[in-house]
Write a protein that holds these residues in place. Structure first.
Motif, PDB file in Angstrom:
ATOM      1  N   SER A 111     -14.448   8.133 -37.175  1.00 44.47           N
ATOM      2  CA  SER A 111     -15.727   8.043 -37.878  1.00 44.47           C
ATOM      3  C   SER A 111     -16.841   8.101 -36.842  1.00 44.47           C
ATOM      4  N   ARG A 112     -17.646   9.139 -36.898  1.00 43.79           N
ATOM      5  CA  ARG A 112     -18.733   9.279 -35.936  1.00 43.79           C
ATOM      6  C   ARG A 112     -19.784   8.187 -36.111  1.00 43.79           C
ATOM      7  N   ASP A 113     -20.029   7.778 -37.358  1.00 43.21           N
ATOM      8  CA  ASP A 113     -21.082   6.809 -37.638  1.00 43.21           C
ATOM      9  C   ASP A 113     -20.610   5.359 -37.572  1.00 43.21           C
ATOM     10  N   ARG A 114     -19.333   5.109 -37.845  1.00 41.98           N
ATOM     11  CA  ARG A 114     -18.793   3.749 -37.815  1.00 41.98           C
ATOM     12  C   ARG A 114     -17.469   3.736 -37.039  1.00 41.98           C
ATOM     13  N   PRO A 115     -17.497   4.073 -35.726  1.00 42.51           N
ATOM     14  CA  PRO A 115     -16.239   4.185 -34.971  1.00 42.51           C
ATOM     15  C   PRO A 115     -15.471   2.869 -34.882  1.00 42.51           C
ATOM     16  N   GLU A 116     -16.169   1.733 -34.735  1.00 42.08           N
ATOM     17  CA  GLU A 116     -15.455   0.452 -34.652  1.00 42.08           C
ATOM     18  C   GLU A 116     -14.814   0.103 -35.983  1.00 42.08           C
ATOM     19  N   LEU A 117     -15.532   0.356 -37.069  1.00 44.85           N
ATOM     20  CA  LEU A 117     -14.992   0.027 -38.389  1.00 44.85           C
ATOM     21  C   LEU A 117     -13.761   0.865 -38.709  1.00 44.85           C
ATOM     22  N   ALA A 118     -13.711   2.084 -38.198  1.00 50.22           N
ATOM     23  CA  ALA A 118     -12.544   2.946 -38.446  1.00 50.22           C
ATOM     24  C   ALA A 118     -11.268   2.350 -37.873  1.00 50.22           C
ATOM     25  N   ARG A 364      -7.357  10.888 -29.761  1.00 53.07           N
ATOM     26  CA  ARG A 364      -8.173  11.093 -30.954  1.00 53.07           C
ATOM     27  C   ARG A 364      -9.135   9.945 -31.227  1.00 53.07           C
ATOM     28  N   LEU A 365      -9.006   8.860 -30.469  1.00 57.14           N
ATOM     29  CA  LEU A 365      -9.886   7.722 -30.690  1.00 57.14           C
ATOM     30  C   LEU A 365     -11.288   8.034 -30.183  1.00 57.14           C
ATOM     31  N   PRO A 366     -12.315   7.449 -30.813  1.00 60.39           N
ATOM     32  CA  PRO A 366     -13.666   7.571 -30.255  1.00 60.39           C
ATOM     33  C   PRO A 366     -13.704   7.025 -28.833  1.00 60.39           C
ATOM     34  N   GLN A 367     -14.635   7.521 -28.029  1.00 59.94           N
ATOM     35  CA  GLN A 367     -14.668   7.153 -26.626  1.00 59.94           C
ATOM     36  C   GLN A 367     -14.774   5.642 -26.434  1.00 59.94           C
ATOM     37  N   ARG A 368     -15.563   4.986 -27.270  1.00 55.93           N
ATOM     38  CA  ARG A 368     -15.722   3.537 -27.132  1.00 55.93           C
ATOM     39  C   ARG A 368     -14.405   2.816 -27.390  1.00 55.93           C
ATOM     40  N   ARG A 372     -11.508   0.680 -24.483  1.00 57.11           N
ATOM     41  CA  ARG A 372     -10.929  -0.664 -24.658  1.00 57.11           C
ATOM     42  C   ARG A 372      -9.461  -0.722 -24.237  1.00 57.11           C
ATOM     43  N   VAL A 373      -8.813   0.421 -24.070  1.00 52.69           N
ATOM     44  CA  VAL A 373      -7.361   0.474 -23.922  1.00 52.69           C
ATOM     45  C   VAL A 373      -6.974   0.922 -22.517  1.00 52.69           C
ATOM     46  N   ARG A 374      -6.012   0.232 -21.945  1.00 52.24           N
ATOM     47  CA  ARG A 374      -5.439   0.628 -20.661  1.00 52.24           C
ATOM     48  C   ARG A 374      -3.917   0.665 -20.815  1.00 52.24           C
ATOM     49  N   LEU A 375      -3.288   1.681 -20.259  1.00 49.48           N
ATOM     50  CA  LEU A 375      -1.830   1.763 -20.203  1.00 49.48           C
ATOM     51  C   LEU A 375      -1.435   1.916 -18.747  1.00 49.48           C
ATOM     52  N   TRP A 376      -0.733   0.904 -18.221  1.00 55.43           N
ATOM     53  CA  TRP A 376      -0.398   0.873 -16.798  1.00 55.43           C
ATOM     54  C   TRP A 376       1.108   0.782 -16.604  1.00 55.43           C
ATOM     55  N   GLN A 377       1.620   1.569 -15.678  1.00 56.93           N
ATOM     56  CA  GLN A 377       3.019   1.427 -15.292  1.00 56.93           C
ATOM     57  C   GLN A 377       3.113   0.295 -14.279  1.00 56.93           C
TER      58      GLN A 377
END
Length: 516
Positions: A111-118, A364-368, A372-377
Protein backbone atom coordinates in the motif's frame (compact mmCIF):
# COMPACT_ATOMS: atom_id res chain seq x y z
CA UNK A 1 -21.32 -13.83 -7.30
CA UNK A 2 -20.57 -11.66 -4.27
CA UNK A 3 -17.88 -11.26 -1.63
CA UNK A 4 -17.72 -8.59 1.08
CA UNK A 5 -14.87 -7.42 3.30
CA UNK A 6 -15.69 -5.50 6.47
CA UNK A 7 -13.39 -3.89 9.03
CA UNK A 8 -13.89 -1.94 12.25
CA UNK A 9 -10.28 -0.73 12.34
CA UNK A 10 -10.23 2.98 13.12
CA UNK A 11 -10.51 4.80 10.82
CA UNK A 12 -12.28 2.02 8.98
CA UNK A 13 -12.15 3.90 5.68
CA UNK A 14 -8.43 3.09 5.55
CA UNK A 15 -9.69 -0.11 3.93
CA UNK A 16 -9.95 1.94 0.75
CA UNK A 17 -6.24 2.72 0.89
CA UNK A 18 -5.36 -0.93 1.42
CA UNK A 19 -7.54 -2.08 -1.49
CA UNK A 20 -6.52 0.94 -3.61
CA UNK A 21 -10.23 1.57 -4.29
CA UNK A 22 -11.83 4.88 -3.25
CA UNK A 23 -14.96 4.35 -1.10
CA UNK A 24 -16.86 7.15 -2.85
CA UNK A 25 -16.68 5.53 -6.27
CA UNK A 26 -17.92 2.45 -8.07
CA UNK A 27 -15.05 0.67 -9.78
CA UNK A 28 -15.47 -1.58 -12.82
CA UNK A 29 -13.01 -4.12 -14.25
CA UNK A 30 -13.17 -6.21 -17.40
CA UNK A 31 -12.51 -9.91 -16.84
CA UNK A 32 -12.05 -12.77 -19.32
CA UNK A 33 -15.39 -14.24 -18.21
CA UNK A 34 -17.36 -11.10 -17.42
CA UNK A 35 -17.20 -7.88 -15.39
CA UNK A 36 -16.20 -7.13 -11.80
CA UNK A 37 -17.56 -4.25 -9.75
CA UNK A 38 -16.14 -2.91 -6.48
CA UNK A 39 -18.28 -0.63 -4.32
CA UNK A 40 -18.76 0.27 -0.65
CA UNK A 41 -22.22 -0.33 0.86
CA UNK A 42 -21.00 1.40 4.03
CA UNK A 43 -17.99 3.63 4.66
CA UNK A 44 -17.64 5.39 8.02
CA UNK A 45 -14.76 5.84 10.44
CA UNK A 46 -16.31 3.15 12.63
CA UNK A 47 -17.13 0.52 10.01
CA UNK A 48 -16.34 0.05 6.34
CA UNK A 49 -17.44 -2.66 3.92
CA UNK A 50 -16.06 -3.28 0.43
CA UNK A 51 -18.08 -5.48 -1.91
CA UNK A 52 -16.78 -7.37 -4.94
CA UNK A 53 -19.56 -8.30 -7.37
CA UNK A 54 -18.70 -10.45 -10.39
CA UNK A 55 -21.11 -10.67 -13.32
CA UNK A 56 -20.40 -13.68 -15.52
CA UNK A 57 -21.09 -13.55 -19.25
CA UNK A 58 -22.01 -17.08 -20.44
CA UNK A 59 -20.82 -16.31 -23.96
CA UNK A 60 -17.39 -15.28 -22.70
CA UNK A 61 -17.20 -18.09 -20.17
CA UNK A 62 -17.47 -20.67 -22.94
CA UNK A 63 -17.45 -24.36 -22.26
CA UNK A 64 -14.32 -24.17 -20.13
CA UNK A 65 -11.66 -25.20 -22.60
CA UNK A 66 -8.01 -24.45 -22.19
CA UNK A 67 -4.81 -24.97 -24.09
CA UNK A 68 -4.83 -27.38 -27.03
CA UNK A 69 -8.62 -27.58 -26.72
CA UNK A 70 -8.44 -29.65 -23.55
CA UNK A 71 -11.42 -29.37 -21.27
CA UNK A 72 -10.79 -27.51 -18.04
CA UNK A 73 -11.82 -29.02 -14.74
CA UNK A 74 -15.36 -27.64 -14.76
CA UNK A 75 -18.41 -29.76 -13.93
CA UNK A 76 -20.55 -28.17 -16.68
CA UNK A 77 -18.75 -29.58 -19.72
CA UNK A 78 -21.88 -30.62 -21.61
CA UNK A 79 -23.70 -29.17 -24.58
CA UNK A 80 -25.59 -26.38 -22.77
CA UNK A 81 -23.11 -26.19 -19.91
CA UNK A 82 -22.10 -22.61 -20.59
CA UNK A 83 -25.74 -21.49 -20.14
CA UNK A 84 -27.12 -23.96 -17.58
CA UNK A 85 -24.87 -23.60 -14.54
CA UNK A 86 -24.42 -21.75 -11.28
CA UNK A 87 -21.29 -19.83 -12.28
CA UNK A 88 -23.02 -16.46 -12.21
CA UNK A 89 -24.14 -16.91 -8.61
CA UNK A 90 -21.88 -19.27 -6.64
CA UNK A 91 -18.35 -18.34 -5.60
CA UNK A 92 -15.74 -20.38 -7.43
CA UNK A 93 -12.38 -20.06 -9.16
CA UNK A 94 -13.95 -17.23 -11.18
CA UNK A 95 -14.18 -15.18 -7.98
CA UNK A 96 -10.64 -16.17 -7.09
CA UNK A 97 -9.41 -14.90 -10.47
CA UNK A 98 -11.35 -11.68 -9.97
CA UNK A 99 -9.62 -11.16 -6.60
CA UNK A 100 -6.19 -11.46 -8.23
CA UNK A 101 -7.13 -8.95 -10.93
CA UNK A 102 -9.01 -6.37 -8.87
CA UNK A 103 -6.98 -6.45 -5.64
CA UNK A 104 -3.53 -7.20 -7.04
CA UNK A 105 -1.63 -4.74 -4.80
CA UNK A 106 -3.56 -5.76 -1.69
CA UNK A 107 -2.79 -9.45 -2.34
CA UNK A 108 0.91 -8.56 -2.36
CA UNK A 109 0.58 -6.67 0.92
CA UNK A 110 1.57 -3.39 -0.72
CA UNK A 111 0.00 0.00 0.00
CA UNK A 112 1.66 3.20 -1.15
CA UNK A 113 -0.52 5.36 1.12
CA UNK A 114 -0.67 3.11 4.21
CA UNK A 115 2.48 0.92 4.07
CA UNK A 116 2.58 0.24 7.84
CA UNK A 117 -1.10 -0.68 7.96
CA UNK A 118 -0.61 -3.16 5.11
CA UNK A 119 1.67 -5.15 7.39
CA UNK A 120 -0.64 -4.97 10.40
CA UNK A 121 -3.32 -7.44 11.45
CA UNK A 122 -6.70 -5.70 11.53
CA UNK A 123 -10.21 -6.88 12.49
CA UNK A 124 -11.89 -8.34 9.40
CA UNK A 125 -15.13 -10.05 8.53
CA UNK A 126 -15.39 -11.83 5.17
CA UNK A 127 -18.76 -12.91 3.78
CA UNK A 128 -19.37 -15.16 0.78
CA UNK A 129 -23.15 -15.69 0.79
CA UNK A 130 -23.17 -18.47 -1.83
CA UNK A 131 -20.16 -20.78 -2.03
CA UNK A 132 -20.24 -24.15 -3.73
CA UNK A 133 -18.53 -26.41 -1.20
CA UNK A 134 -17.80 -29.99 -2.18
CA UNK A 135 -17.46 -31.60 1.21
CA UNK A 136 -20.01 -29.45 3.03
CA UNK A 137 -19.75 -26.95 5.82
CA UNK A 138 -17.36 -29.18 7.77
CA UNK A 139 -14.75 -28.88 5.04
CA UNK A 140 -15.04 -25.08 5.02
CA UNK A 141 -14.26 -25.09 8.73
CA UNK A 142 -11.31 -27.42 8.16
CA UNK A 143 -9.86 -25.11 5.55
CA UNK A 144 -10.13 -21.75 7.33
CA UNK A 145 -10.11 -22.47 11.09
CA UNK A 146 -6.40 -23.49 11.26
CA UNK A 147 -5.56 -20.08 9.76
CA UNK A 148 -6.97 -18.22 12.76
CA UNK A 149 -10.47 -17.54 11.44
CA UNK A 150 -13.69 -17.98 13.37
CA UNK A 151 -15.78 -19.78 10.77
CA UNK A 152 -19.53 -19.85 10.26
CA UNK A 153 -20.52 -22.06 7.32
CA UNK A 154 -24.29 -22.41 7.12
CA UNK A 155 -25.72 -24.81 4.51
CA UNK A 156 -28.08 -23.12 2.07
CA UNK A 157 -31.40 -25.01 1.87
CA UNK A 158 -32.61 -26.21 -1.51
CA UNK A 159 -35.88 -24.37 -0.94
CA UNK A 160 -36.69 -22.38 2.18
CA UNK A 161 -40.37 -23.12 1.61
CA UNK A 162 -39.68 -26.87 1.57
CA UNK A 163 -37.17 -27.66 4.35
CA UNK A 164 -37.93 -31.37 3.92
CA UNK A 165 -35.98 -31.24 0.66
CA UNK A 166 -32.81 -30.77 2.66
CA UNK A 167 -29.72 -28.69 2.02
CA UNK A 168 -28.09 -27.75 -1.27
CA UNK A 169 -24.39 -28.14 -2.07
CA UNK A 170 -23.85 -24.47 -1.21
CA UNK A 171 -22.88 -22.76 2.05
CA UNK A 172 -23.17 -19.21 3.34
CA UNK A 173 -19.61 -18.56 4.55
CA UNK A 174 -18.59 -15.95 7.14
CA UNK A 175 -15.03 -15.54 8.42
CA UNK A 176 -14.13 -13.35 11.38
CA UNK A 177 -10.62 -12.68 12.64
CA UNK A 178 -7.77 -10.25 13.17
CA UNK A 179 -5.40 -10.83 10.27
CA UNK A 180 -3.46 -8.93 7.65
CA UNK A 181 -5.64 -8.01 4.70
CA UNK A 182 -3.07 -9.56 2.33
CA UNK A 183 -3.24 -12.85 4.24
CA UNK A 184 -7.05 -12.83 4.16
CA UNK A 185 -7.11 -12.28 0.40
CA UNK A 186 -4.52 -15.00 -0.23
CA UNK A 187 -6.48 -17.45 1.92
CA UNK A 188 -9.53 -16.75 -0.23
CA UNK A 189 -7.60 -16.83 -3.49
CA UNK A 190 -6.41 -20.39 -2.80
CA UNK A 191 -9.30 -21.88 -0.84
CA UNK A 192 -12.35 -20.73 -2.84
CA UNK A 193 -11.48 -22.97 -5.83
CA UNK A 194 -10.34 -25.69 -3.42
CA UNK A 195 -13.76 -25.81 -1.78
CA UNK A 196 -15.48 -25.68 -5.18
CA UNK A 197 -13.08 -28.43 -6.34
CA UNK A 198 -13.17 -27.16 -9.92
CA UNK A 199 -11.46 -24.60 -12.09
CA UNK A 200 -12.81 -22.71 -15.05
CA UNK A 201 -9.48 -22.83 -16.92
CA UNK A 202 -6.83 -25.37 -17.85
CA UNK A 203 -4.37 -25.94 -14.99
CA UNK A 204 -0.83 -25.55 -16.32
CA UNK A 205 2.51 -26.06 -14.50
CA UNK A 206 2.74 -22.35 -13.65
CA UNK A 207 -0.19 -22.88 -11.27
CA UNK A 208 2.32 -24.43 -8.84
CA UNK A 209 4.12 -21.10 -8.50
CA UNK A 210 0.81 -19.28 -8.06
CA UNK A 211 -0.18 -21.67 -5.28
CA UNK A 212 3.12 -21.43 -3.42
CA UNK A 213 3.25 -17.66 -3.82
CA UNK A 214 -0.23 -17.22 -2.38
CA UNK A 215 0.48 -19.83 0.32
CA UNK A 216 3.58 -18.16 1.73
CA UNK A 217 3.49 -18.19 5.51
CA UNK A 218 0.56 -20.59 5.95
CA UNK A 219 0.19 -23.38 3.40
CA UNK A 220 3.28 -25.37 4.39
CA UNK A 221 1.97 -25.63 7.96
CA UNK A 222 -1.70 -26.21 7.13
CA UNK A 223 -2.91 -29.60 8.41
CA UNK A 224 -4.75 -30.21 5.10
CA UNK A 225 -2.01 -28.94 2.79
CA UNK A 226 -2.08 -32.16 0.72
CA UNK A 227 -5.82 -31.91 0.07
CA UNK A 228 -5.52 -28.20 -0.71
CA UNK A 229 -2.69 -28.84 -3.15
CA UNK A 230 -4.47 -31.65 -4.99
CA UNK A 231 -7.72 -29.76 -5.37
CA UNK A 232 -6.09 -26.45 -6.33
CA UNK A 233 -4.14 -28.24 -9.06
CA UNK A 234 -7.27 -30.00 -10.33
CA UNK A 235 -6.08 -33.44 -9.15
CA UNK A 236 -3.21 -33.46 -11.64
CA UNK A 237 -0.94 -35.91 -9.85
CA UNK A 238 2.34 -34.79 -11.40
CA UNK A 239 1.75 -31.14 -10.55
CA UNK A 240 0.50 -31.94 -7.05
CA UNK A 241 3.56 -34.10 -6.43
CA UNK A 242 5.91 -31.29 -7.45
CA UNK A 243 4.05 -28.77 -5.30
CA UNK A 244 4.04 -31.02 -2.24
CA UNK A 245 7.77 -31.68 -2.66
CA UNK A 246 8.45 -27.95 -2.68
CA UNK A 247 6.25 -27.47 0.38
CA UNK A 248 8.21 -30.21 2.13
CA UNK A 249 11.43 -28.35 1.32
CA UNK A 250 9.99 -25.21 2.92
CA UNK A 251 9.12 -27.13 6.06
CA UNK A 252 12.57 -28.71 6.25
CA UNK A 253 14.16 -25.30 5.76
CA UNK A 254 12.71 -24.27 9.11
CA UNK A 255 15.28 -26.48 10.93
CA UNK A 256 16.62 -25.85 13.55
CA UNK A 257 13.25 -24.48 14.55
CA UNK A 258 10.91 -27.06 13.01
CA UNK A 259 7.45 -28.17 13.87
CA UNK A 260 7.60 -31.37 15.88
CA UNK A 261 8.09 -34.32 13.55
CA UNK A 262 5.53 -36.26 15.54
CA UNK A 263 2.21 -34.55 15.96
CA UNK A 264 0.32 -33.64 19.07
CA UNK A 265 -2.06 -36.36 20.24
CA UNK A 266 -5.65 -35.71 21.08
CA UNK A 267 -5.27 -36.63 24.73
CA UNK A 268 -8.20 -39.07 24.66
CA UNK A 269 -9.04 -40.85 27.88
CA UNK A 270 -8.45 -44.24 26.28
CA UNK A 271 -4.78 -43.36 25.88
CA UNK A 272 -4.90 -43.56 22.09
CA UNK A 273 -3.15 -40.87 20.09
CA UNK A 274 -4.42 -39.41 16.87
CA UNK A 275 -2.61 -37.07 14.51
CA UNK A 276 -4.04 -33.61 15.06
CA UNK A 277 -2.49 -32.48 11.78
CA UNK A 278 -4.61 -35.01 9.93
CA UNK A 279 -8.26 -34.06 10.41
CA UNK A 280 -10.55 -36.79 9.17
CA UNK A 281 -13.92 -35.93 7.71
CA UNK A 282 -13.73 -35.53 3.95
CA UNK A 283 -11.61 -37.46 1.49
CA UNK A 284 -10.05 -36.15 -1.71
CA UNK A 285 -13.19 -36.98 -3.66
CA UNK A 286 -15.45 -35.34 -1.09
CA UNK A 287 -16.83 -38.46 0.60
CA UNK A 288 -17.33 -38.42 4.36
CA UNK A 289 -15.15 -40.32 6.83
CA UNK A 290 -15.33 -40.80 10.59
CA UNK A 291 -14.95 -37.55 12.50
CA UNK A 292 -11.50 -36.84 13.94
CA UNK A 293 -10.02 -34.12 16.16
CA UNK A 294 -11.64 -30.70 16.27
CA UNK A 295 -10.34 -28.86 13.17
CA UNK A 296 -10.67 -25.54 14.95
CA UNK A 297 -7.86 -26.52 17.30
CA UNK A 298 -4.56 -25.03 16.17
CA UNK A 299 -1.51 -27.25 15.75
CA UNK A 300 1.15 -27.32 18.44
CA UNK A 301 3.49 -25.34 16.17
CA UNK A 302 0.94 -22.52 15.88
CA UNK A 303 0.19 -22.53 19.61
CA UNK A 304 3.92 -22.44 20.34
CA UNK A 305 4.41 -19.40 18.14
CA UNK A 306 1.42 -17.69 19.76
CA UNK A 307 2.89 -18.31 23.22
CA UNK A 308 6.25 -16.88 22.19
CA UNK A 309 4.58 -13.82 20.66
CA UNK A 310 2.58 -13.30 23.87
CA UNK A 311 5.76 -13.47 25.96
CA UNK A 312 7.49 -10.96 23.70
CA UNK A 313 4.52 -8.60 23.84
CA UNK A 314 4.44 -8.83 27.64
CA UNK A 315 8.17 -7.98 27.79
CA UNK A 316 7.60 -4.66 26.03
CA UNK A 317 10.37 -5.39 23.54
CA UNK A 318 10.69 -3.30 20.38
CA UNK A 319 13.92 -4.72 18.89
CA UNK A 320 13.84 -8.52 18.66
CA UNK A 321 16.22 -11.33 17.65
CA UNK A 322 14.89 -14.65 16.30
CA UNK A 323 17.92 -16.88 16.87
CA UNK A 324 17.86 -20.03 14.76
CA UNK A 325 15.08 -18.48 12.70
CA UNK A 326 15.04 -21.21 10.04
CA UNK A 327 12.64 -20.49 7.20
CA UNK A 328 11.00 -17.56 8.98
CA UNK A 329 7.78 -18.94 10.48
CA UNK A 330 8.09 -16.69 13.55
CA UNK A 331 9.66 -13.82 11.61
CA UNK A 332 6.51 -13.49 9.51
CA UNK A 333 4.41 -12.77 12.60
CA UNK A 334 7.01 -10.41 14.08
CA UNK A 335 7.27 -8.34 10.91
CA UNK A 336 3.46 -8.09 10.73
CA UNK A 337 3.35 -6.54 14.22
CA UNK A 338 4.15 -2.82 14.20
CA UNK A 339 5.24 -2.80 17.84
CA UNK A 340 8.56 -4.31 16.70
CA UNK A 341 10.70 -1.57 15.21
CA UNK A 342 13.54 -3.93 14.30
CA UNK A 343 13.36 -7.68 13.64
CA UNK A 344 16.49 -9.77 13.11
CA UNK A 345 16.54 -13.36 11.93
CA UNK A 346 19.82 -15.20 12.52
CA UNK A 347 20.62 -18.70 11.34
CA UNK A 348 23.73 -20.71 10.47
CA UNK A 349 22.06 -21.93 7.24
CA UNK A 350 22.25 -19.62 4.23
CA UNK A 351 19.55 -21.71 2.52
CA UNK A 352 17.20 -21.21 5.45
CA UNK A 353 17.75 -17.44 5.28
CA UNK A 354 16.97 -17.48 1.56
CA UNK A 355 13.70 -19.28 2.28
CA UNK A 356 12.93 -16.79 5.06
CA UNK A 357 13.46 -13.88 2.67
CA UNK A 358 11.06 -15.44 0.17
CA UNK A 359 8.55 -16.20 2.91
CA UNK A 360 8.66 -12.58 4.09
CA UNK A 361 8.50 -11.31 0.50
CA UNK A 362 11.26 -8.88 1.40
CA UNK A 363 11.70 -7.70 -2.16
CA UNK A 364 8.03 -6.68 -2.28
CA UNK A 365 7.79 -4.90 1.06
CA UNK A 366 7.75 -1.10 1.15
CA UNK A 367 11.18 0.35 1.84
CA UNK A 368 10.25 1.39 5.38
CA UNK A 369 9.19 -2.19 6.11
CA UNK A 370 12.36 -3.62 4.56
CA UNK A 371 14.43 -1.33 6.79
CA UNK A 372 12.92 -3.00 9.88
CA UNK A 373 14.18 -6.47 8.90
CA UNK A 374 17.65 -7.98 9.06
CA UNK A 375 18.64 -11.52 8.06
CA UNK A 376 22.10 -12.50 9.26
CA UNK A 377 24.06 -15.72 8.92
CA UNK A 378 25.44 -16.45 12.35
CA UNK A 379 26.43 -19.49 14.43
CA UNK A 380 24.85 -19.18 17.86
CA UNK A 381 27.75 -20.92 19.58
CA UNK A 382 30.11 -18.05 18.69
CA UNK A 383 30.03 -14.46 19.93
CA UNK A 384 28.62 -12.05 17.37
CA UNK A 385 28.79 -8.33 18.13
CA UNK A 386 25.89 -7.66 15.76
CA UNK A 387 23.52 -9.39 18.20
CA UNK A 388 24.30 -7.13 21.16
CA UNK A 389 21.94 -4.51 22.56
CA UNK A 390 18.54 -5.97 21.61
CA UNK A 391 15.47 -5.89 23.81
CA UNK A 392 14.61 -9.56 23.41
CA UNK A 393 15.80 -12.79 21.80
CA UNK A 394 13.95 -15.99 20.97
CA UNK A 395 15.37 -19.51 20.95
CA UNK A 396 12.31 -21.40 19.71
CA UNK A 397 12.97 -25.15 19.43
CA UNK A 398 16.71 -24.50 19.01
CA UNK A 399 18.68 -25.71 22.04
CA UNK A 400 17.79 -29.39 21.53
CA UNK A 401 19.52 -29.32 18.13
CA UNK A 402 22.91 -28.70 19.77
CA UNK A 403 25.20 -31.33 21.20
CA UNK A 404 25.09 -30.97 25.01
CA UNK A 405 28.81 -30.18 24.98
CA UNK A 406 28.09 -27.07 22.87
CA UNK A 407 25.40 -25.65 25.17
CA UNK A 408 27.90 -23.66 27.32
CA UNK A 409 29.11 -21.90 24.16
CA UNK A 410 25.52 -20.93 23.25
CA UNK A 411 24.85 -19.75 26.81
CA UNK A 412 27.94 -17.53 26.72
CA UNK A 413 27.24 -16.16 23.24
CA UNK A 414 23.56 -15.36 23.87
CA UNK A 415 23.16 -14.69 27.60
CA UNK A 416 26.68 -13.51 28.31
CA UNK A 417 27.81 -11.60 25.21
CA UNK A 418 24.64 -10.54 23.35
CA UNK A 419 22.73 -10.17 26.65
CA UNK A 420 19.24 -9.18 25.45
CA UNK A 421 16.82 -7.82 28.06
CA UNK A 422 14.50 -10.83 27.66
CA UNK A 423 15.21 -14.33 26.36
CA UNK A 424 12.35 -16.67 25.41
CA UNK A 425 13.26 -20.35 25.14
CA UNK A 426 11.05 -23.25 24.05
CA UNK A 427 11.97 -26.92 23.92
CA UNK A 428 10.13 -30.27 23.89
CA UNK A 429 9.02 -31.88 27.15
CA UNK A 430 10.51 -35.39 26.99
CA UNK A 431 7.99 -36.73 29.49
CA UNK A 432 5.16 -36.00 27.06
CA UNK A 433 6.65 -38.25 24.39
CA UNK A 434 4.82 -41.28 25.79
CA UNK A 435 1.62 -39.73 24.42
CA UNK A 436 2.86 -40.00 20.82
CA UNK A 437 1.89 -43.23 19.09
CA UNK A 438 4.68 -44.77 17.08
CA UNK A 439 7.46 -42.95 18.93
CA UNK A 440 9.70 -45.63 20.51
CA UNK A 441 10.57 -45.40 24.18
CA UNK A 442 13.48 -43.02 24.61
CA UNK A 443 13.10 -41.73 21.06
CA UNK A 444 13.18 -38.06 20.06
CA UNK A 445 10.49 -36.12 18.20
CA UNK A 446 12.85 -35.01 15.44
CA UNK A 447 15.75 -36.81 13.79
CA UNK A 448 18.05 -33.82 14.35
CA UNK A 449 17.41 -33.56 18.12
CA UNK A 450 20.51 -34.26 20.21
CA UNK A 451 18.57 -34.47 23.48
CA UNK A 452 15.16 -33.71 24.97
CA UNK A 453 14.75 -32.55 28.55
CA UNK A 454 12.27 -33.62 31.20
CA UNK A 455 10.60 -30.81 33.12
CA UNK A 456 13.02 -31.21 36.01
CA UNK A 457 16.04 -31.15 33.68
CA UNK A 458 14.80 -28.04 31.90
CA UNK A 459 14.11 -26.29 35.19
CA UNK A 460 17.59 -27.16 36.43
CA UNK A 461 19.18 -25.75 33.26
CA UNK A 462 17.08 -22.58 33.38
CA UNK A 463 17.93 -22.01 37.07
CA UNK A 464 21.63 -22.49 36.41
CA UNK A 465 21.94 -20.16 33.41
CA UNK A 466 19.73 -17.53 35.05
CA UNK A 467 21.91 -17.47 38.15
CA UNK A 468 25.14 -17.53 36.11
CA UNK A 469 24.27 -14.64 33.81
CA UNK A 470 22.12 -12.39 35.98
CA UNK A 471 18.59 -13.23 34.89
CA UNK A 472 15.38 -14.12 36.68
CA UNK A 473 13.34 -16.91 35.11
CA UNK A 474 9.73 -18.02 34.72
CA UNK A 475 8.84 -21.45 33.35
CA UNK A 476 5.49 -22.46 31.85
CA UNK A 477 4.27 -24.73 29.07
CA UNK A 478 2.47 -24.79 25.73
CA UNK A 479 -0.20 -27.21 24.55
CA UNK A 480 -2.76 -29.37 26.30
CA UNK A 481 -1.92 -30.04 29.95
CA UNK A 482 -1.69 -33.74 30.75
CA UNK A 483 -2.10 -34.37 34.49
CA UNK A 484 0.64 -37.02 34.42
CA UNK A 485 3.26 -35.70 32.01
CA UNK A 486 2.53 -31.98 31.64
CA UNK A 487 2.44 -30.03 28.40
CA UNK A 488 4.19 -31.05 25.15
CA UNK A 489 6.32 -27.88 24.94
CA UNK A 490 8.28 -26.19 27.73
CA UNK A 491 8.70 -22.40 27.70
CA UNK A 492 10.98 -20.21 29.78
CA UNK A 493 11.15 -16.42 29.92
CA UNK A 494 14.46 -15.10 31.26
CA UNK A 495 14.52 -11.43 32.24
CA UNK A 496 17.76 -9.54 32.86
CA UNK A 497 18.11 -8.39 36.45
CA UNK A 498 17.07 -4.75 36.65
CA UNK A 499 14.44 -5.14 33.91
CA UNK A 500 10.76 -5.50 34.81
CA UNK A 501 9.85 -9.21 34.61
CA UNK A 502 7.57 -10.39 31.84
CA UNK A 503 3.99 -11.24 32.73
CA UNK A 504 3.47 -14.91 32.04
CA UNK A 505 0.93 -17.32 33.37
CA UNK A 506 1.68 -19.43 36.42
CA UNK A 507 2.87 -19.18 40.00
CA UNK A 508 6.37 -17.92 40.67
CA UNK A 509 8.38 -20.18 42.99
CA UNK A 510 11.76 -18.70 43.84
CA UNK A 511 13.23 -17.64 40.50
CA UNK A 512 11.29 -20.04 38.33
CA UNK A 513 7.67 -20.58 37.41
CA UNK A 514 6.14 -23.98 37.01
CA UNK A 515 2.90 -25.43 35.69
CA UNK A 516 3.53 -28.81 37.31
Amino acid sequence: MLLTLTTTHRPATDLGYLLVKHPDRVHEFDLPAGTAHVFYPEATDQRCTAALLVEVDPQRLGVGRGRRGKAAATPESFTLGQYVNDRAYAASSLLSSALSTVFRSALRGVSRDRPELAGEAIPLTVRVPVLRCRGGAELAVRMFAPLGWTVAADPVPLDEQHPEWGDSRYVDLSLTGTVRLADALNHLYVLLPVLDDAKHYWVAPDEIDKLLRAGVGWLADHPDRALITRRYLAHRRALAGQALSRLAELRLADVPAPDDSVDEPTGREDGGASDVHRVDGVTQDGSTLAAGPDPRRASLAVRRREAVLAALAASGAARVLDLGCGGGALLTALVADRRYTEVVGADVSAQALTVAARRLRLDRLPQRQQDRVRLWQSALTYRDDRLRGYDAAVLMEVVEHLDPSRLPALEDAVLGHARPGTVVVTTPNAEYNVRYEGLPAGGFRHADHRFEWTRAEFAEWVDRVAASYGYTAAISGVGDDDPEVGRPTQLAVLTAVGKAPASVRGTVVGTKETDR
